[in-house]
Design a protein around this motif. Structure first.
Motif, short mmCIF file in Angstrom:
data_model
loop_
_atom_site.label_atom_id
_atom_site.label_comp_id
_atom_site.label_asym_id
_atom_site.label_seq_id
_atom_site.Cartn_x
_atom_site.Cartn_y
_atom_site.Cartn_z
N PHE A 70 0.84 -1.20 0.00
CA PHE A 70 0.00 0.00 0.00
C PHE A 70 0.88 1.24 0.00
O PHE A 70 2.01 1.24 0.47
CB PHE A 70 -0.94 0.02 1.21
N SER A 71 0.31 2.32 -0.55
CA SER A 71 0.96 3.63 -0.54
C SER A 71 -0.12 4.68 -0.51
O SER A 71 -1.31 4.40 -0.68
CB SER A 71 1.86 3.82 -1.78
N ALA A 72 0.30 5.93 -0.32
CA ALA A 72 -0.62 7.07 -0.35
C ALA A 72 -0.04 8.15 -1.24
O ALA A 72 1.18 8.23 -1.43
CB ALA A 72 -0.84 7.61 1.07
N SER A 73 -0.90 8.96 -1.82
CA SER A 73 -0.45 10.02 -2.72
C SER A 73 -1.20 11.32 -2.43
O SER A 73 -2.34 11.31 -1.97
CB SER A 73 -0.63 9.62 -4.19
N THR A 116 4.05 8.20 -1.38
CA THR A 116 4.88 7.57 -0.35
C THR A 116 5.51 6.29 -0.89
O THR A 116 5.10 5.78 -1.93
CB THR A 116 4.03 7.21 0.88
N PRO A 117 6.51 5.76 -0.20
CA PRO A 117 6.97 4.42 -0.57
C PRO A 117 5.81 3.43 -0.54
O PRO A 117 4.85 3.59 0.22
CB PRO A 117 8.01 4.10 0.50
N SER A 136 9.50 0.47 -1.37
CA SER A 136 9.99 1.05 -2.62
C SER A 136 10.35 2.52 -2.40
O SER A 136 10.02 3.10 -1.36
CB SER A 136 8.93 0.91 -3.72
N PRO A 137 10.98 3.16 -3.36
CA PRO A 137 11.36 4.58 -3.17
C PRO A 137 10.16 5.53 -3.07
O PRO A 137 9.13 5.32 -3.70
CB PRO A 137 12.18 4.87 -4.42
N LYS A 153 15.80 5.19 -1.72
CA LYS A 153 16.27 3.97 -2.37
C LYS A 153 15.47 2.76 -1.87
O LYS A 153 14.90 2.78 -0.78
CB LYS A 153 17.76 3.78 -2.10
N PRO A 154 15.43 1.71 -2.68
CA PRO A 154 14.74 0.49 -2.23
C PRO A 154 15.37 -0.04 -0.94
O PRO A 154 16.58 0.01 -0.76
CB PRO A 154 14.97 -0.49 -3.39
N LYS A 155 14.53 -0.58 -0.06
CA LYS A 155 15.05 -1.04 1.21
C LYS A 155 14.25 -2.23 1.73
O LYS A 155 13.03 -2.19 1.82
CB LYS A 155 15.02 0.09 2.25
N TYR A 156 14.97 -3.29 2.08
CA TYR A 156 14.37 -4.47 2.70
C TYR A 156 14.54 -4.40 4.22
O TYR A 156 15.56 -3.90 4.71
CB TYR A 156 15.05 -5.76 2.20
N LYS A 157 13.54 -4.88 4.94
CA LYS A 157 13.70 -5.06 6.37
C LYS A 157 14.69 -6.19 6.59
O LYS A 157 14.59 -7.25 5.97
CB LYS A 157 12.37 -5.39 7.05
N VAL A 158 15.65 -5.98 7.46
CA VAL A 158 16.74 -6.93 7.62
C VAL A 158 16.36 -8.03 8.59
O VAL A 158 16.05 -7.79 9.76
CB VAL A 158 18.03 -6.22 8.10
N TYR A 159 16.37 -9.27 8.08
CA TYR A 159 16.19 -10.46 8.90
C TYR A 159 17.47 -11.28 8.98
O TYR A 159 17.61 -12.14 9.84
CB TYR A 159 15.07 -11.34 8.35
#
Length: 460
Positions: free
Chosen positions: A223-226, A245-246, A276-277, A304-310
């Motif tokens: 989901f995102s918002a604009s 938003t991302p 996402s960005p 920049k793209p970003k993953y939650k770190v596991y």
């Protein structure tokens, strides 16, 4: 910048990087035939539900209700060249590409607020993409003492769908200033395989390998918002700006793995969180009269793209995007000319390459390995041209559009190795065969995508 061996060892395969940008950070959603014939450029024009794909303030421009549905047909052709040979593959896909509508509510008051409008838009696109690269008889792998093989072919096969559902509100202030906001819901259903075929030098038999951690299957939601504004500088010029938003993704992933010392061959599942960005867009429009309009949009990724770190995989992915990802930009230009009830439209868009120049160890045609720098590794810039025609029957209308999008990129594959502790990163497997290589084969891929759209609409 160079891609380290450790990076791809943890990142599982090249397609994770490609899909991160091409699928989960995608901003190129198709709309109606009118929208697509103008290359998706309408950020300062607005007026229909497709405004939710660019600038939700465009909802406020509408002064009458409208609903439409769009059928689309896509012809996707990939031609992959490697070691002096090439393989071309075409895929045709037809679907319901877009449904949208706007309801207008005129405010019968003395206030300068003239309309408050509500819009909904659904866009759907195919993710199908098959890239087959030819083999190289000089590329020899020794599977064991009695079985040496040469590369016969390699294939990436991705199929599935990506959809975006948007709901928004737009307002009209004195027919000079417009503001809007929207919520966007995304869904992905995607399956992908990565296979290589080798021919035995001893008896000529063929053997097919699936890459470690493939095939994989992803079912994802986001989901995102604009938020956006449009203002009239004068009766002929408009300016617009929007922010999205991302997209916050929840990705459920399952994948096959092979020859594990504990589990053998089995299926694993995992969950990833990804954002996402953040995107911004500025727009300008020139409306000469009711017969001619011109719009230009410029969008830019701000983060920049970003993953939650596991674990190590997500850390390595984030390190790569931090160091080698360029903020993606896009320019769209579209125009419409009206002659009585006929509508003639055209457009052009350019999307930049998302990555810096990257250096990898790659096999040459004679089977030796050397370092090579690429400015289009994995993905590249894209060019799109479009045109269309429409006819207005007053209450009803019909529009048709055509788009041609092209890109050329270097396609790395095949790398995999085992370290001294017998830890396997991304080698290809069968129960008894292991490929070991610290270098890539790299083919050159030309992608041509032809899109056709037909829209039926109703104004009320």
């Amino acid at each position: 910048m160079s891609i380290s061996a450790a990076f791809f060892a943890q990142a599982q395969d090249v397609s994770v990087i490609r899909n991160t940008i091409d699928v989960y950070s995608n901003s190129q959603f198709g709309g109606s035939a009118k929208f697509n014939s103008m290359a998706g450029s309408n950020g300062a024009l607005g007026g229909d539900a497709n405004s939710l794909l660019t600038n939700p303030a465009g909802l406020g421009v509408a002064i009458s209700g409208e609903a439409s549905g769009t059928l689309n047909l896509t012809n996707n052709k990939n031609t992959s060249a490697f070691a002096g040979s090439s393989v071309a593959y075409r895929n045709n896909q037809g679907d319901l590409g877009n449904v949208g509508g706007v309801m207008t509510f005129q405010l019968m008051t003395e206030s300068a607020w003239k309309f408050i409008n509500v819009g909904i838009n659904f866009s759907n696109q195919s993710l199908d993409n098959y890239v087959e690269s030819p083999g190289n008889s000089n590329l020899i792998y020794d599977f064991d003492a009695n079985n040496s093989s040469s590369l016969a072919r390699h294939a990436y096969d991705r199929y599935g769908t990506l959809s975006k559902t948007s709901i928004g509100v737009g307002a009209n202030y004195n027919h000079n200033f417009y503001i809007g906001a929207g919520i966007n819901l995304f869904n992905v259903s995607m399956d992908q395989s990565d296979t290589a075929q080798f021919n035995s030098l001893q008896n000529g038999s063929a053997e097919l390998f699936s890459k470690q951690n493939t095939p994989f299957y992803e079912r994802s939601s986001g989901f995102s918002a604009s938020l956006g504004v449009i203002g009239k500088v004068n009766r002929n010029f408009r300016l617009g700006a929007a922010l999205e938003t991302p997209t916050f993704w929840d990705i459920d992933r399952s994948y096959n793995f092979y020859n594990d010392p504990v589990y053998g061959d089995d299926l694993a599942v995992e969950n990833r969180k990804f954002s996402s960005p953040l995107k911004a867009m500025v727009s300008a429009a020139f409306v000469a009269s009711k017969n001619f309009s011109l719009n230009v949009d410029y969008s830019l990724g701000l983060t920049k793209p970003k993953y939650k770190v596991y674990g190590a995989a997500e850390s390595e992915l984030n390190d790569f995007f931090r160091d080698d990802y360029k903020n993606l930009s896009e320019v769209r230009l579209g125009a419409e000319y009206r002659v009585k009830q006929l509508r003639f439209r055209g457009g052009y868009s350019y999307t930049s390459n998302p990555f810096d120049a990257l250096t990898v160890s790659r096999f040459t045609n004679d089977g030796n390995a050397s370092d090579q720098s690429y400015d289009n590794l994995i993905l590249s810039d894209k060019n799109l041209v479009s045109f269309g025609i429409g006819y207005d029957f007053k209450s009803f209308y019909i529009d048709a559009a055509y788009q041609n999008m092209t890109s050329k990129y270097a396609n790395p594959f095949l790398r995999g190795y085992i370290d001294s502790a017998n830890n396997v990163d991304s080698a290809y497997y069968s129960p008894t065969r292991i490929i070991e290589s610290d270098s890539y084969a790299v083919s050159e891929v030309k992608n041509i995508r032809n899109n056709f759209f037909l829209t039926f609409g109703w104004k009320f």
